[in-house]
Design a protein around this motif. Sequence first.
Motif: not given
Length: 301
Positions: A45-68
């Motif tokens: 999945l391709r995900a976008f966030v506004s700020i770096p801490p949000q990327r941290y959260f999405v990466e931890r939850v999305g794991g290998e299935h999400v590119n943020t």
Amino acid sequence: MFTAWRKSRARKPLALLLAVSGVLAGACGTAGGGSGASDRGSERLRAFVSIPPQRYFVERVGGEHVNTSVLLPPAASPALYEPKPSELRSLSGTDVYFAVDVPFERSVADRIRSAGGDDMRWVRTWQDVDRGHLEGGKPDPHIWLSPRRVKTQAETIAAALSRIDPEHERDYRENLRRFEERVDALDADITSELEPVAGKTFMSFHPAWHYFADDYDLKMLPIESGGKEPGAARLREIIERAENRDIRAVFVQPRFSDDDARTIAEQVGATVEPLDPLARDWEKNMRHVATELADSLRSGF
């Protein structure tokens, strides 16, 4: 009969080929699973966030299935940033945008959604989060600086990813469970470190730390008010309040001028110390913030 036999022999390879093709097509259909995200197969999945801490959260939850990816450039301020057309074009083909309601998102939300296209999901990660308000009445967006509120954000992220990509829902839920365990441990460690200084006041140029202060029984005295730097009268008031509380450090952050902070620090005999609310490694940064505040408040009033 010979002719019939030859026709029969000719049909068998064709029939076998069609049968095999059907099995393969069925297998491919099962792997892809129909329409939408299920057609991706192994594509992330391709995900976008506004700020770096949000990327941290999405990466931890999305794991290998999400590119943020992060929309805000490294040196930009969330309060002043306006995306360039080239930056907005990078949103094309994005599956989901996780918003946190920072100022630039409020002002250009329609442009972000348009750039992402009709298929991009817009997820408000602040939904279900207990939010306060800044001076002037606007909601305080800094929920990522409160570990307890981050858990609610993470649950929203996991739910959104599971809806978009149900094939990997079990992974998202397991990642969420592990992440929440780490957040609970972090919260306990910060509570222990800041308990000896509970009730004390720290000074910050930008009013980013209200939720953090609320979580750990601290008080924040901001210099900036309503998004504006203080005038002469307000500056004198802040200096007087800082002297009454024996403030030993004035905390500033990158992307903002620290001139007023240095003026106040010189007047009250304090140091100017950096705290970055947008640090990429969220957990490490939260521990750093706790240590800096504990050290400052132990030496102060």
